[in-house]
Design an enzyme around this catalytic site. Structure first.
Site, short mmCIF file in Angstrom:
data_model
loop_
_atom_site.label_atom_id
_atom_site.label_comp_id
_atom_site.label_asym_id
_atom_site.label_seq_id
_atom_site.Cartn_x
_atom_site.Cartn_y
_atom_site.Cartn_z
N ALA A 1 0.82 -1.22 0.00
CA ALA A 1 0.00 0.00 0.00
C ALA A 1 0.85 1.27 0.00
O ALA A 1 1.63 1.49 -0.92
CB ALA A 1 -0.99 -0.03 1.17
N SER A 2 0.75 2.08 1.05
CA SER A 2 1.38 3.41 1.05
C SER A 2 2.90 3.39 1.12
O SER A 2 3.53 4.45 0.99
CB SER A 2 0.84 4.24 2.22
OG SER A 2 -0.48 4.64 1.96
N ILE A 3 3.51 2.24 1.32
CA ILE A 3 4.97 2.19 1.28
C ILE A 3 5.47 2.54 -0.13
O ILE A 3 6.66 2.80 -0.33
CB ILE A 3 5.48 0.83 1.78
CG1 ILE A 3 5.26 0.74 3.30
CG2 ILE A 3 6.95 0.60 1.48
CD1 ILE A 3 5.68 -0.57 3.94
N LYS B 1 4.84 5.37 -1.40
CA LYS B 1 5.06 6.82 -1.41
C LYS B 1 6.53 7.23 -1.40
O LYS B 1 6.90 8.16 -2.12
CB LYS B 1 4.31 7.46 -0.24
CG LYS B 1 2.78 7.47 -0.41
CD LYS B 1 2.11 8.20 0.73
CE LYS B 1 0.60 8.33 0.49
NZ LYS B 1 -0.10 7.04 0.60
#
Length: 566
Positions: free
Chosen positions: A82-84, A86
């Site tokens: 997921a947001s890793i 970014k």
């Protein structure tokens, strides 16, 4: 109160690393013990890895990547963290800056000419630091009519944000984690480089770092037995997690990464080795952002910046349906730990587990208190009356948003919703009669008894540089059918290019969004109604009896104003 809940509900060399000597494996049994509850053939689980000084000292899988087919998690298992994604997007921007193709202080509209809000001077740096003040793109999409079939989700997000004339706050004045801003950064990477984000990241980050098992979405993806399926656990057992109405499989920038534990550790090691990206830009990513007179943000440029036991940490978490992930780096000890799980029930606990693994490799003693997680102690058993006295609706006067405290199963809970349902809630565990902690976080909420001319307050510490204070509000609005009709009508919002209908029935109001299911509006306060999705909306009047406007004001979408259509 919603602000701190959102924060909670609330970021090596390219060559193959060799296994460390046997002395480095002393903590193996201790790590096994940390993950023992998932290390069974009937449980989803986690991949765990540790590198020190660029060398793998631990790498192991626990539980199943695919429960139906009984495929175990191994060192080769591919996760969606997921947001890793970014930090990869942030590093892509840094590389374009090094190539002279953009500046971090360029305004966004320079590369996205469809961006209508130019007076607020939102820059690339603001997007990187989560200080741009953008409204939440995903909530805005739900508040608008459904997109036409076949529309690319990334373009849809970009158009939605580019059309917003208002912001939640002035750039650089606050920190507010924003997924849409990173989707916009992904679009900037594609436009400036002339390549799809997937291809740019592969050519400039993944391949140079030897991340051979990693890829980004944005093209055909073949799901193999090496990919971990995502699960949620409830009273009936484990179930495959399903995405909501948004096709997240195609979203890039804020998410969209497939990777293994070993590959992710190579990426983390790069912040020490600087094989990809300049030392200057990598250090900037790991430096907390200042917020003018409002203190310091907990974020750098694409990385969370924190302290654990007196040691500086940088890292990022990822969570979604079927996903719980965290990667952390301790620069002073050149230590990296990655924990990637295919079970969303872990939530914030995945960050605690990651730090517990790291602690096995760090010097002892360390500072006894860590600001990252509040100490877990057995508090008093409060009576039902003591718990009930704290329940109610609370207002944050800074953002004019509302949250609810309620009792369920003999425990106190807090929700960022104003309605009677629990929604996305977190538990308050008593420290004493009036102070409560939030498990897995540094947050402490203190209930302050009413005073002269003041209602009961909640004072929250540990969720930011300054305390958050919310005040209880009295409920009990019960409009008559005639009063309800004064709210009925059609209301338009230019930012979303949408017109809503408010319809009055004898039983109450309903809100109609084109192409969406009706939303029942329940009266809460004078001229204020609660509805799912919109939360608490407030009507205003002109000189006459009819309402002339209403405003949706949630923490992630503030002051979205609708005007009555004459």
């Amino acid at each position: 109160m919603r602000r701190f809940l959102v924060l909670l509900l609330l970021v090596s060399a390219g060559n193959a690393c060799k296994r460390g000597a046997s002395a480095e494996r002393v903590p193996d049994a201790a790590i096994d013990a940390l993950f023992a509850e998932w290390s069974t053939p009937d449980s989803a689980g986690c991949g765990v890895g540790v590198t020190r000084n660029g060398t793998i000292v631990f790498e192991r899988g626990y539980g199943m990547a695919d429960l139906e087919r009984k495929v175990p998690i191994t060192t080769a298992t591919i996760f969606d963290p997921a947001s890793i994604a970014k930090p990869f997007t942030a590093l892509s921007i840094m590389l374009l800056a090094e190539q002279g193709k953009l500046s971090l202080d360029d305004e966004v509209w320079k590369y996205l000419p469809e961006w209508v809000n130019r007076q607020d001077r939102v820059t690339i740096r603001h997007l990187l630091a989560h200080t741009a003040g953008l409204r939440d793109a995903f909530l805005l999409i739900e508040l608008a009519p459904p997109a036409a079939a076949g529309v690319d989700i990334n373009e849809h997000i970009l158009r939605t944000l580019a059309g917003q004339r208002g912001l939640n706050f002035a750039p650089s004045s606050e920190f507010s984690y924003n997924n849409g801003g990173y989707n916009v950064l992904g679009s900037i990477v594609a436009r400036v480089s002339g390549q799809p984000f997937r291809d740019f990241a592969a050519a400039h980050i993944l391949r140079p770092l030897g991340m051979t098992q990693s890829s980004f979405r944005g093209g055909p993806v073949t799901i193999s037995q090496q990919h971990a399926l995502g699960y949620h656990r409830d009273d009936r057992g484990f179930h495959l997690a399903r995405d909501g109405g948004i096709d997240s499989s195609a979203i890039v920038g804020n998410s969209g990464l497939f990777t293994t534990v070993g590959d992710l550790l190579r990426f983390a090691q790069n912040f020490g080795d600087a094989r990809v990206g300049s030392r200057e830009h990598l250090d900037a990513m790991q430096t907390a952002t200042t917020l003018g007179g409002n203190g310091t943000s907990p974020w750098g440029l694409g990385l969370e910046v924190g302290v654990d036991g007196g040691l500086k940490t940088v890292g990022h978490g990822g969570g979604d349906r079927g996903i719980a992930a965290y990667v952390i780096r301790y620069p002073a000890h050149d230590l990296n730990v990655a924990v990637l799980c295919n079970l969303d029930n872990l939530g914030a606990r995945v960050g605690m587990l990651t730090r517990q693994v790291a602690a096995l490799y760090l010097p002892v003693p360390r500072e006894p208190a860590s600001p990252d997680v509040a100490p877990v102690t057995a508090g008093p058993a409060l009576t039902s009356a003591e718990l009930a006295s704290k329940a109610g609706l609370y207002r944050d006067p800074v953002t004019d948003t509302y949250g609810r405290v309620f009792v369920r199963d003999g425990k106190l809970w807090a929700s960022p919703d104003a309605g009677d349902g629990p929604g996305d809630s977190v538990e308050f565990r008593p420290i004493d009669t009036n102070r409560f902690s939030m498990p897995g976080s540094p947050v402490v909420a203190e209930f302050v008894a009413p005073g002269e001319g003041r209602a009961r307050q909640i004072r929250v510490t540990g969720a930011g540089p300054r305390p958050f204070v919310s005040e209880q509000v009295a409920e009990g609005f019960a409009p008559t059918p005639a009063q309800l009709r004064a709210y009925a009508g059609r209301y338009a919002n230019a930012d979303l290019n949408v017109t809503y209908s408010v319809v009055a029935h004898d039983s109450g109001l309903v809100l109609q969004i084109p192409g969406r299911a009706e939303i029942a509006l329940q009266p809460v306060l004078p001229d204020a109604f609660y509805g799912s999705l919109v939360d608490l909306i407030k009507f205003s009047r002109g000189a006459g009896p009819q309402a002339t406007t209403f405003t949706i004001n949630r923490t992630t979408v503030r002051n979205l104003r609708f005007e009555r259509v004459r």
